[in-house]
Motif scaffolding. Sequence first.
Motif, PDB file in Angstrom:
ATOM      1  N   ALA A  78       0.833  -1.206   0.000  1.00 32.62           N
ATOM      2  CA  ALA A  78       0.000   0.000   0.000  1.00 32.62           C
ATOM      3  C   ALA A  78       0.867   1.255   0.000  1.00 32.62           C
ATOM      4  O   ALA A  78       0.588   2.224  -0.715  1.00 32.62           O
ATOM      5  CB  ALA A  78      -0.928  -0.010   1.210  1.00 32.62           C
ATOM      6  N   GLU A  79       1.930   1.245   0.797  1.00 32.21           N
ATOM      7  CA  GLU A  79       2.843   2.391   0.830  1.00 32.21           C
ATOM      8  C   GLU A  79       3.523   2.585  -0.526  1.00 32.21           C
ATOM      9  O   GLU A  79       3.738   3.710  -0.977  1.00 32.21           O
ATOM     10  CB  GLU A  79       3.893   2.191   1.915  1.00 32.21           C
ATOM     11  N   ALA A  80       3.855   1.458  -1.160  1.00 37.51           N
ATOM     12  CA  ALA A  80       4.499   1.542  -2.478  1.00 37.51           C
ATOM     13  C   ALA A  80       3.551   2.156  -3.509  1.00 37.51           C
ATOM     14  O   ALA A  80       3.970   2.955  -4.350  1.00 37.51           O
ATOM     15  CB  ALA A  80       4.943   0.158  -2.929  1.00 37.51           C
ATOM     16  N   THR A  81       2.274   1.782  -3.441  1.00 35.99           N
ATOM     17  CA  THR A  81       1.313   2.339  -4.389  1.00 35.99           C
ATOM     18  C   THR A  81       1.096   3.833  -4.143  1.00 35.99           C
ATOM     19  O   THR A  81       0.942   4.613  -5.095  1.00 35.99           O
ATOM     20  CB  THR A  81      -0.028   1.598  -4.303  1.00 35.99           C
ATOM     21  N   ILE A  82       1.087   4.238  -2.875  1.00 33.12           N
ATOM     22  CA  ILE A  82       0.946   5.659  -2.556  1.00 33.12           C
ATOM     23  C   ILE A  82       2.164   6.442  -3.072  1.00 33.12           C
ATOM     24  O   ILE A  82       2.039   7.554  -3.604  1.00 33.12           O
ATOM     25  CB  ILE A  82       0.772   5.866  -1.045  1.00 33.12           C
ATOM     26  N   THR A  83       3.343   5.840  -2.912  1.00 34.07           N
ATOM     27  CA  THR A  83       4.554   6.479  -3.440  1.00 34.07           C
ATOM     28  C   THR A  83       4.481   6.615  -4.954  1.00 34.07           C
ATOM     29  O   THR A  83       4.849   7.656  -5.524  1.00 34.07           O
ATOM     30  CB  THR A  83       5.797   5.663  -3.051  1.00 34.07           C
ATOM     31  N   LEU A  84       3.991   5.566  -5.608  1.00 30.79           N
ATOM     32  CA  LEU A  84       3.821   5.603  -7.065  1.00 30.79           C
ATOM     33  C   LEU A  84       2.868   6.728  -7.461  1.00 30.79           C
ATOM     34  O   LEU A  84       3.124   7.468  -8.422  1.00 30.79           O
ATOM     35  CB  LEU A  84       3.300   4.260  -7.564  1.00 30.79           C
ATOM     36  N   ALA A  85       1.780   6.852  -6.706  1.00 33.55           N
ATOM     37  CA  ALA A  85       0.815   7.912  -6.990  1.00 33.55           C
ATOM     38  C   ALA A  85       1.461   9.284  -6.858  1.00 33.55           C
ATOM     39  O   ALA A  85       1.213  10.188  -7.666  1.00 33.55           O
ATOM     40  CB  ALA A  85      -0.388   7.798  -6.055  1.00 33.55           C
ATOM     41  N   GLY A  86       2.295   9.445  -5.836  1.00 30.98           N
ATOM     42  CA  GLY A  86       2.980  10.718  -5.644  1.00 30.98           C
ATOM     43  C   GLY A  86       3.922  11.041  -6.789  1.00 30.98           C
ATOM     44  O   GLY A  86       4.002  12.190  -7.234  1.00 30.98           O
ATOM     45  N   LEU A 122       3.686   9.892  -9.932  1.00 28.29           N
ATOM     46  CA  LEU A 122       2.887  10.184 -11.122  1.00 28.29           C
ATOM     47  C   LEU A 122       2.280  11.578 -11.063  1.00 28.29           C
ATOM     48  O   LEU A 122       2.124  12.248 -12.083  1.00 28.29           O
ATOM     49  CB  LEU A 122       1.777   9.136 -11.283  1.00 28.29           C
ATOM     50  N   ARG A 123       1.934  12.004  -9.844  1.00 31.26           N
ATOM     51  CA  ARG A 123       1.295  13.310  -9.682  1.00 31.26           C
ATOM     52  C   ARG A 123       2.256  14.450 -10.023  1.00 31.26           C
ATOM     53  O   ARG A 123       1.821  15.540 -10.400  1.00 31.26           O
ATOM     54  CB  ARG A 123       0.779  13.450  -8.251  1.00 31.26           C
ATOM     55  N   THR A 124       3.553  14.208  -9.874  1.00 33.69           N
ATOM     56  CA  THR A 124       4.531  15.275 -10.146  1.00 33.69           C
ATOM     57  C   THR A 124       4.859  15.400 -11.629  1.00 33.69           C
ATOM     58  O   THR A 124       5.535  16.350 -12.024  1.00 33.69           O
ATOM     59  CB  THR A 124       5.845  15.009  -9.378  1.00 33.69           C
ATOM     60  N   LEU A 125       4.404  14.446 -12.444  1.00 33.44           N
ATOM     61  CA  LEU A 125       4.746  14.479 -13.866  1.00 33.44           C
ATOM     62  C   LEU A 125       3.839  15.454 -14.608  1.00 33.44           C
ATOM     63  O   LEU A 125       2.627  15.279 -14.611  1.00 33.44           O
ATOM     64  CB  LEU A 125       4.602  13.076 -14.479  1.00 33.44           C
ATOM     65  N   PRO A 126       4.400  16.467 -15.253  1.00 30.24           N
ATOM     66  CA  PRO A 126       3.571  17.382 -16.051  1.00 30.24           C
ATOM     67  C   PRO A 126       2.967  16.659 -17.256  1.00 30.24           C
ATOM     68  O   PRO A 126       3.654  15.856 -17.912  1.00 30.24           O
ATOM     69  CB  PRO A 126       4.558  18.462 -16.507  1.00 30.24           C
ATOM     70  N   SER A 127       1.711  16.920 -17.532  1.00 25.11           N
ATOM     71  CA  SER A 127       1.028  16.236 -18.639  1.00 25.11           C
ATOM     72  C   SER A 127       1.725  16.482 -19.972  1.00 25.11           C
ATOM     73  O   SER A 127       1.876  15.570 -20.793  1.00 25.11           O
ATOM     74  CB  SER A 127      -0.423  16.708 -18.720  1.00 25.11           C
ATOM     75  N   LEU A 128       2.157  17.715 -20.197  1.00 22.86           N
ATOM     76  CA  LEU A 128       2.798  18.036 -21.465  1.00 22.86           C
ATOM     77  C   LEU A 128       4.119  17.292 -21.620  1.00 22.86           C
ATOM     78  O   LEU A 128       4.474  16.850 -22.717  1.00 22.86           O
ATOM     79  CB  LEU A 128       3.029  19.548 -21.559  1.00 22.86           C
ATOM     80  N   ALA A 129       4.833  17.101 -20.503  1.00 19.65           N
ATOM     81  CA  ALA A 129       6.092  16.361 -20.558  1.00 19.65           C
ATOM     82  C   ALA A 129       5.840  14.890 -20.881  1.00 19.65           C
ATOM     83  O   ALA A 129       6.602  14.271 -21.638  1.00 19.65           O
ATOM     84  CB  ALA A 129       6.826  16.489 -19.225  1.00 19.65           C
ATOM     85  N   VAL A 130       4.772  14.323 -20.311  1.00 20.35           N
ATOM     86  CA  VAL A 130       4.433  12.930 -20.607  1.00 20.35           C
ATOM     87  C   VAL A 130       4.059  12.784 -22.077  1.00 20.35           C
ATOM     88  O   VAL A 130       4.465  11.823 -22.747  1.00 20.35           O
ATOM     89  CB  VAL A 130       3.276  12.460 -19.706  1.00 20.35           C
ATOM     90  N   LEU A 131       3.271  13.729 -22.593  1.00 19.17           N
ATOM     91  CA  LEU A 131       2.915  13.699 -24.011  1.00 19.17           C
ATOM     92  C   LEU A 131       4.147  13.730 -24.892  1.00 19.17           C
ATOM     93  O   LEU A 131       4.263  12.969 -25.859  1.00 19.17           O
ATOM     94  CB  LEU A 131       2.005  14.889 -24.335  1.00 19.17           C
ATOM     95  N   VAL A 181      -4.579   8.229 -12.563  1.00 19.04           N
ATOM     96  CA  VAL A 181      -4.260   7.215 -11.550  1.00 19.04           C
ATOM     97  C   VAL A 181      -4.116   7.777 -10.129  1.00 19.04           C
ATOM     98  O   VAL A 181      -4.743   7.252  -9.195  1.00 19.04           O
ATOM     99  CB  VAL A 181      -2.990   6.431 -11.958  1.00 19.04           C
ATOM    100  N   PRO A 182      -3.305   8.822  -9.896  1.00 19.12           N
ATOM    101  CA  PRO A 182      -3.021   9.238  -8.514  1.00 19.12           C
ATOM    102  C   PRO A 182      -4.235   9.575  -7.653  1.00 19.12           C
ATOM    103  O   PRO A 182      -4.368   9.031  -6.548  1.00 19.12           O
ATOM    104  CB  PRO A 182      -2.101  10.452  -8.702  1.00 19.12           C
ATOM    105  N   PRO A 183      -5.173  10.434  -8.092  1.00 16.61           N
ATOM    106  CA  PRO A 183      -6.286  10.765  -7.196  1.00 16.61           C
ATOM    107  C   PRO A 183      -7.188   9.574  -6.883  1.00 16.61           C
ATOM    108  O   PRO A 183      -7.677   9.439  -5.752  1.00 16.61           O
ATOM    109  CB  PRO A 183      -7.040  11.864  -7.949  1.00 16.61           C
TER     110      PRO A 183
END
Length: 210
Positions: free
Chosen positions: A54-62, A64-73, A96-98
């Motif tokens: 669970a902690e690992a998934t929360i870390t993953l969410a954090g 992913l949340r820092t990645l700018p959408s335009l940078a991912v595109l 995914v994160p929220p």
Amino acid sequence: MSTLAALPGWVLDHHAAVLLALGEHVQLSLAALLAGGGAAVLLGLLGAGRPRLAEATITLAGVLRTLPSLAVLAALLPLLGVGFAPSFVALSILAVPPVLVGLVTGLRLADPAALDAAAGMGMTRTQRLFRVSLPLAAPLLLEGFRTASVQVVSGAALASFIGGGGLGDLVTAGVALLDLPRLLTGAIAIALLALLADLGLGLLARRVAP
């Protein structure tokens, strides 16, 4: 004031293009929300009852949340090219994160007394998860989907930069052509879509509150 007054007439004159862009935007947003939300629910359920996971998934969410959408595109362009596919993947990641945080938080806050009663009735761990914990976590899960829907609908405007279509095409074309009615039509439609998604899922979350 004259531009705002002329806006309804512009929309009527270009209603086919507006409806096409609206349909593309809704299709892209809905597909990404369902895919990203589904992946988040799967990750959250896998981590249920497993603190480290669970902690690992929360870390993953954090992360992913820092990645700018335009940078991912931009990062997906060499792999998936332009069009619907990279836009869909980028927006799915954004969703995914929220959803993941909402589900994990809801599972953690499930009433221990209810879980103990379910265990006393002879329910297995899986039965307690799906019959007790998940229903109790549903309001927070839906709040996560509510947040994700607003972010995805808003972020889908960036899909126009890589040929993903949607209402963002009206905004970018309006800027490029200095066509203010076109720009305002796209921007207002995106804002209204995000508002409708927020209100709709917020109402649903309140209805399923235990």
